[in-house]
Design a protein around this motif. Structure first.
Motif, short mmCIF file in Angstrom:
data_model
loop_
_atom_site.label_atom_id
_atom_site.label_comp_id
_atom_site.label_asym_id
_atom_site.label_seq_id
_atom_site.Cartn_x
_atom_site.Cartn_y
_atom_site.Cartn_z
N ALA A 59 12.21 4.32 17.12
CA ALA A 59 12.08 4.19 18.57
C ALA A 59 11.34 2.90 18.94
CB ALA A 59 11.36 5.41 19.16
N LEU A 60 10.31 2.56 18.17
CA LEU A 60 9.59 1.30 18.41
C LEU A 60 10.52 0.11 18.22
CD1 LEU A 60 6.13 1.99 16.71
CD2 LEU A 60 6.59 1.70 19.15
N GLY A 121 11.36 12.89 33.99
CA GLY A 121 11.85 11.71 33.27
C GLY A 121 12.97 12.07 32.33
N PRO A 122 13.63 11.07 31.79
CA PRO A 122 14.74 11.32 30.88
C PRO A 122 14.26 11.78 29.50
CG PRO A 122 14.32 8.98 31.03
CD PRO A 122 13.40 9.65 32.01
N GLY A 135 11.89 5.79 30.36
CA GLY A 135 12.70 4.77 29.70
C GLY A 135 13.44 5.25 28.46
N ALA A 136 13.37 6.54 28.15
CA ALA A 136 14.07 7.06 26.97
C ALA A 136 15.56 6.81 27.06
CB ALA A 136 13.78 8.55 26.78
N ASP A 137 16.10 6.83 28.29
CA ASP A 137 17.53 6.59 28.46
C ASP A 137 17.92 5.18 28.00
OD1 ASP A 137 15.97 5.74 30.60
OD2 ASP A 137 17.50 6.15 32.10
N GLY A 145 22.35 9.45 20.50
CA GLY A 145 21.82 10.63 21.16
C GLY A 145 22.39 10.81 22.56
N THR A 146 21.90 11.84 23.23
CA THR A 146 22.36 12.22 24.56
C THR A 146 21.19 12.20 25.52
OG1 THR A 146 24.00 13.68 23.56
CG2 THR A 146 23.51 14.03 25.88
N VAL A 147 21.38 11.57 26.67
CA VAL A 147 20.32 11.51 27.68
C VAL A 147 20.44 12.74 28.58
CG1 VAL A 147 19.37 10.22 29.63
CG2 VAL A 147 20.28 8.99 27.64
N GLU A 148 19.34 13.42 28.77
CA GLU A 148 19.27 14.58 29.68
C GLU A 148 18.18 14.30 30.70
OE1 GLU A 148 20.54 18.03 29.07
OE2 GLU A 148 21.83 17.40 27.45
N ARG A 149 18.34 14.86 31.87
CA ARG A 149 17.32 14.74 32.93
C ARG A 149 17.02 16.10 33.47
NH1 ARG A 149 16.04 9.63 34.59
NH2 ARG A 149 17.48 8.06 33.92
#
Length: 149
Positions: A59-60, A121-122, A135-137, A145-149
């Motif tokens: 992620a970094l 947040g996402p 900002g995860a999206d 992966g899949t973005v969820e809100r």
């Protein structure tokens, strides 16, 4: 399981788009000005991470801000979890059932927050992990992966 179902549905739909034209009845294609073959790029497939530390490192590298990493392993059902800040939590899961349990809990918490008009947040959900962060999206293009809100 949810990610697998989405991928399976996509593959089924992608396989249904056949052409009704035969080689003898194909229409001529429009002339093109470029001789280069088009490049198709798909989003990366979300990989599994053996530890939350490995997830954090990926992620970094993808651009996540993590000012103060603390691996605290407090997320329910997670094999490992940690925080980068008050609003950034990363977690990995040993089984699909554990991940599904966490997603159901997260969905319930998100619904409660929305009812109270608290912004949600996402979350970026991968094969065996969740990144819950502002900002995860924006990380999905690099981590999958899949973005969820």
């Amino acid at each position: 399981m949810r990610v697998i179902a989405i991928i399976a549905a996509f593959l089924l739909l992608a396989g249904c788009g056949g052409s009704n034209q035969t080689a003898d009845t194909k229409l001529p294609s429009a002339p093109t000005t470029s001789t280069a073959a088009p490049t198709l790029t798909a989003p990366p497939v979300a990989q599994r991470y053996p530890t939350v530390e490995a997830l954090k490192d990926a992620a970094l590298a993808a651009g996540l801000s993590c000012p103060s990493w603390v691996q605290d392993n407090v997320v329910q059902a997670a094999a490992e979890s940690g925080t980068c800040s008050d609003d950034t939590v990363l977690s990995t899961y040993a089984t699909d059932a554990d991940l599904q349990f966490a997603l159901e809990n997260l969905q319930g918490m998100n619904e409660m927050m929305k009812e109270k008009n608290v912004p949600v947040g996402p979350q970026l959900i991968g094969a065996n992990w969740i990144i819950n962060a502002p900002g995860a999206d924006g990380l999905a293009s690099k981590l999958g992966g899949t973005v969820e809100r």
